[in-house]
Write a protein that holds these residues in place. Structure first.
Motif, PDB file in Angstrom:
ATOM      1  N   GLN A  69      15.697  28.936  63.134  1.00  0.00           N
ATOM      2  CA  GLN A  69      15.944  27.823  64.041  1.00  0.00           C
ATOM      3  C   GLN A  69      14.638  27.345  64.633  1.00  0.00           C
ATOM      4  N   GLU A  70      14.501  26.033  64.747  1.00  0.00           N
ATOM      5  CA  GLU A  70      13.295  25.490  65.342  1.00  0.00           C
ATOM      6  C   GLU A  70      13.543  25.296  66.836  1.00  0.00           C
ATOM      7  N   VAL A  71      12.669  25.906  67.647  1.00  0.00           N
ATOM      8  CA  VAL A  71      12.864  25.877  69.092  1.00  0.00           C
ATOM      9  C   VAL A  71      11.652  25.236  69.752  1.00  0.00           C
ATOM     10  N   PHE A  72      11.905  24.410  70.772  1.00  0.00           N
ATOM     11  CA  PHE A  72      10.809  23.827  71.543  1.00  0.00           C
ATOM     12  C   PHE A  72      10.299  24.878  72.521  1.00  0.00           C
ATOM     13  N   VAL A  73       9.004  25.177  72.486  1.00  0.00           N
ATOM     14  CA  VAL A  73       8.510  26.284  73.302  1.00  0.00           C
ATOM     15  C   VAL A  73       7.379  25.856  74.242  1.00  0.00           C
ATOM     16  N   PHE A  74       7.240  24.558  74.487  1.00  0.00           N
ATOM     17  CA  PHE A  74       6.146  24.063  75.335  1.00  0.00           C
ATOM     18  C   PHE A  74       4.803  24.578  74.823  1.00  0.00           C
ATOM     19  N   PHE A  75       4.068  25.300  75.690  1.00  0.00           N
ATOM     20  CA  PHE A  75       2.713  25.715  75.332  1.00  0.00           C
ATOM     21  C   PHE A  75       2.648  27.181  74.916  1.00  0.00           C
ATOM     22  N   ASP A  76       3.785  27.731  74.533  1.00  0.00           N
ATOM     23  CA  ASP A  76       3.816  29.152  74.154  1.00  0.00           C
ATOM     24  C   ASP A  76       2.815  29.494  73.060  1.00  0.00           C
ATOM     25  N   ASN A  77       2.707  28.601  72.054  1.00  0.00           N
ATOM     26  CA  ASN A  77       1.798  28.889  70.945  1.00  0.00           C
ATOM     27  C   ASN A  77       0.353  28.937  71.417  1.00  0.00           C
ATOM     28  N   TYR A  78       0.021  28.059  72.392  1.00  0.00           N
ATOM     29  CA  TYR A  78      -1.342  28.070  72.924  1.00  0.00           C
ATOM     30  C   TYR A  78      -1.586  29.353  73.710  1.00  0.00           C
ATOM     31  N   VAL A  79      -0.597  29.721  74.506  1.00  0.00           N
ATOM     32  CA  VAL A  79      -0.722  30.956  75.286  1.00  0.00           C
ATOM     33  C   VAL A  79      -0.880  32.135  74.333  1.00  0.00           C
ATOM     34  N   ARG A  80      -0.057  32.112  73.275  1.00  0.00           N
ATOM     35  CA  ARG A  80      -0.102  33.227  72.324  1.00  0.00           C
ATOM     36  C   ARG A  80      -1.461  33.281  71.629  1.00  0.00           C
TER      37      ARG A  80
END
Lengths: 315, 443
Positions: A69-80
């Motif tokens: 499933q594709e989920v909107f995660v705001f800036f999670d990827n940047y934080v990660r």
């Protein structure tokens, strides 16, 4: 760079013809629209798409064998990305590489250009071609060539040195950055030299005559006339080198299988590539790519600001 | 001007790949739409196995109603899988594709493969159990096993003899003793390379020692990459590295090829296809090689492992001809003539249970003469029969691979020990799975 001149002449001739027929607005559109469309389609749109993608994530549940499933995660990827120690380490490594590579490149290219320009230079044309030639070798091929030379069991140079008691292993953790810097230098120094030579050639000879009359020697001419006058080109070369080094990718990727010192996320670009094409996490890769782009933007414009602040008339 | 745009192009490339409109993906699979001209079903088959066209030709010759076009693509981990995923997303994937057992869970997870149970359930018994298990998720079959890679020990009998070793090492203790003897031959002589670049090799060694890194529960994975068996393997190889008894070098690299040519690296633990690599790259060493069963942790046992499991043919999602595609995959990997061809081109050890009709396994003078007239396939037949049916591949296998390699490399560089590399990989893998929403537990 000399090739741009005829094109400019050509366009200005066409422009005047165009103006007579459909007026300036038509001409402006004719020349800008094709570029603008391509620019939008192949630069702006993908950047926006990457930015959008970087705010999503693919999630599964349970055993992870059901559909994603594709989920909107705001800036999670940047934080990660920014909380991954190896990604931060790769940024640090990149800055270190910049500190090694940029001065090395600029100084080498300047010295080569000054040598070629010097009145006493022997066969300047032949040497210009010889210095420029490595630039014609694609980066991957260049790295493969150097890869052979860097590994003791395949390198005649290292074997020769070993025979007289000097053991060198360039792909060790503490020397690998220099090994990579050497490849970049070999490939790009000639290219940058050409830019600087072109600038040196455009210095009016009256200035040299005046300097000579005032009693300036070779060294004084270099420091008081040549270098100040080619300053804009040196700034340009520095800028290219900064941006180029921030993109460090091909050299470490190709050398990676030859050494334990290069991990799959050795540079930020490699980390992004690894996420996108090996690990299938294109969202995180998009975030990493955006981070690198922002850094490149900050560093290049930061550099320009610093240079311009010194109040140079030449820029 | 060339270098001013890379920041932007990197993003452009990433973005293009995301949208699935990269030219590789879009252009390459266009034939798969398939037309039924004159009742002939057109199929596209993507594979990177060299010379697999010989087997495809056999199929086409014997099946007038189906025509398969082979599309040779980049090997999966080098970009082939990324191409397939993008093509499936874009709706123009090939019909049949080559996929490693290790990657199949990720194909299921990305909904990129068809459930072909209804087409193949009648004949799936022809294949070896553990390989069928590797194809099965949630009781559905997602592929036809093609070939496995049971491990064996290739060694230079001439070098071993020179070091005073008369028989192949049967236990790891003997392997260690032999390593010392071979090391005494000269400053460049090693019994083997420690291939820090090769996860399947490290996994195969761990699997042989009894490691089970991933166990599927009902709704979560038990992850134990640093279990006791793995730690035993890690400590053993760390000892060999510390005592300078193995050469730390990437296998299948130029350096390594040179070393197997001149005997500096005297053995290689590899899959059955390793024969093709050695014969192809060190042709002058013909007659100097032998193959034996893997050394054992406990004398008298016959534990073994595989190199990345094996390779399968799957039907990609979105095909209009799932039945015909399944028929092709089934025939290619079970017809005796086809399997015999696959064996001789070096595709791997056949996945079918009954190999008695496979002529290239019993009579292959080209191969056997290279090994001083040893029938090396007997070793791999035994090894394949002893592969345990309890190794499972997890989702995100590529993360496992790159994390493990990075950790192994850094443990060597920083002398922190291989066991530490497996500890770190355990943490890293659990973290990656959790991030992706996959449930995990530990022992």
């Amino acid at each position: 760079m000399s090739t741009t001149i005829p094109i400019e002449r050509l366009t200005s001739r066409r422009k005047t013809r165009q103006r007579r027929r459909s007026g300036p607005i038509g001409a402006i559109l004719l020349f800008t629209v094709p570029f603008a469309l391509m620019f939008l389609a192949f630069y702006v749109a993908p950047i926006i798409y990457a930015m959008v993608q970087s705010t999503f994530a693919q999630k599964s549940s349970g055993l992870g064998l059901g559909a994603l499933q594709e989920v909107f995660v705001f800036f999670d990827n940047y934080v990660r990305a920014l909380s991954t120690p190896s990604f931060i380490a790769s940024l640090g490594r990149l800055f270190l590489f910049c500190i090694i590579e940029v001065p090395l490149m600029v100084i080498t290219a300047t010295i080569l250009a000054l040598l070629l320009e010097a009145g006493k230079a022997v066969w300047p044309r032949a040497f210009r071609v010889i210095f420029f030639m490595p630039y014609g070798v694609p980066g991957v091929i260049a790295t493969l060539l150097w890869g052979f030379l860097y590994v003791p069991s395949t390198s005649p140079v290292l074997q020769g040195l070993a025979a007289i008691g000097i053991d060198i292993t360039p792909l060790q953790p503490n020397s690998v950055l220099f090994a990579i810097a050497n490849i970049s230098l070999w490939v790009y120094a000639g290219y940058n030299m050409i830019i600087l030579t072109a600038a040196l050639n455009s210095i009016p000879s009256e200035l040299y005559e005046a300097a000579k009359i005032d009693g300036a020697g070779e060294w004084k001419t270099i420091f008081l006339i040549k270098l100040p006058l080619i300053r804009p080109s040196i700034v340009l070369v520095t800028l290219f080198t900064i941006i180029g080094t921030l993109q460090l990718f091909v050299e470490p990727l190709v050398l990676s299988p030859l050494t334990t010192a290069i991990s799959s996320d050795f540079t930020p670009n490699m980390a992004a590539y690894n996420q996108a094409f090996a690990q299938g996490n294109s969202n995180l890769a998009a975030a990493m790519a955006v981070i690198v782009a922002i850094l490149a933007f900050i560093m290049s414009f930061g550099f320009l600001r610093i240079v311009n602040k010194k109040g140079s008339e030449a820029w | 001007m060339k270098r001013i745009f890379p920041a932007i192009t990197t993003m452009a490339i990433v973005a293009l790949a995301l949208s699935g409109c990269s030219s590789g993906a879009g252009g390459s699979a266009s034939a798969s739409a398939g037309s039924d001209d004159g009742g002939v079903t057109e199929l596209t088959f993507q594979s990177w196995v060299p010379n697999v066209d010989k087997a495809v030709d056999l199929f086409n010759a014997s099946h007038p109603n189906i025509h398969v076009t082979l599309e040779t693509i980049t090997a999966g981990p080098d970009g082939g899988y990324a191409t397939m995923f993008s093509a499936v997303k874009a709706g123009n994937a090939a019909d049949v594709a080559q996929v490693g057992y290790d990657w199949l869970p990720d194909f299921v997870r990305n909904d990129a493969v068809e459930d072909i149970t209804q087409y193949v359930s009648g004949e799936i018994d022809k294949f070896v159990d553990w390989q069928v298990s590797a194809m099965t998720f949630n009781d559905a079959i997602y592929g036809i096993p093609q070939a496995s890679s049971p491990l064996g020990l290739y060694y230079r009998s001439d070098v071993f003899k020179k070091a005073g070793i008369t028989k192949a090492p049967e236990t790891w203790d003997e392997f260690y003793a032999d390593a010392k003897l071979i090391r005494k031959l000269g400053k460049d002589n090693y019994i083997a390379a420690f291939a820090y670049n090769q996860t399947p090799w490290l996994i195969g060694l761990s699997e042989q020692a009894g490691a089970k890194w991933f166990t599927a529960g009902s709704d979560s994975w038990t992850v134990s990459i640093n279990d006791d068996a793995t730690m035993k393997v890690a400590d053993y190889w760390q000892k060999l590295i510390d005592e300078d008894l193995v050469k730390v070098e990437a296998d299948m690299s130029n350096e390594w090829y040179k070393d197997i040519q001149n005997g500096n690296v005297a053995s290689w633990i590899s899959g059955s296809w390793g024969d093709a690599i050695i014969r192809g790259n060190a042709p002058k060493t013909s007659g100097n090689w032998s193959v034996s069963y893997m050394p054992q942790w406990t004398a008298g046992e016959s534990a073994t492992g595989t190199w990345g499991g094996g390779s399968a043919n799957v039907v990609l999602k979105g095909t209009k001809h799932a039945a015909e595609a399944s028929e092709f995959a089934l025939w290619l990997n079970s017809n005796a003539e086809s399997v015999s061809t696959l064996v001789s081109i070096g595709a791997g050890w056949p996945a079918i249970e009954d190999t008695s009709a496979i002529t290239s396994l019993t009579n292959d003078p080209d191969v056997f003469s290279f090994y001083n007239d040893q029938n090396i396939w007997k070793v791999f037949a035994e090894s394949d029969a002893n592969v345990q049916n309890d190794w499972r591949w997890p989702p995100l296998v590529s993360t496992l691979y790159s994390t493990l390699i990075d950790n192994v490399k850094s443990s060597i560089d920083n002398s922190t020990g291989l066991s530490n590399a497996f500890d770190e990989t355990q943490t890293g893998m659990i973290d990656a799975l959790t991030q992706a929403g996959v449930a995990t537990t530990t022992n």
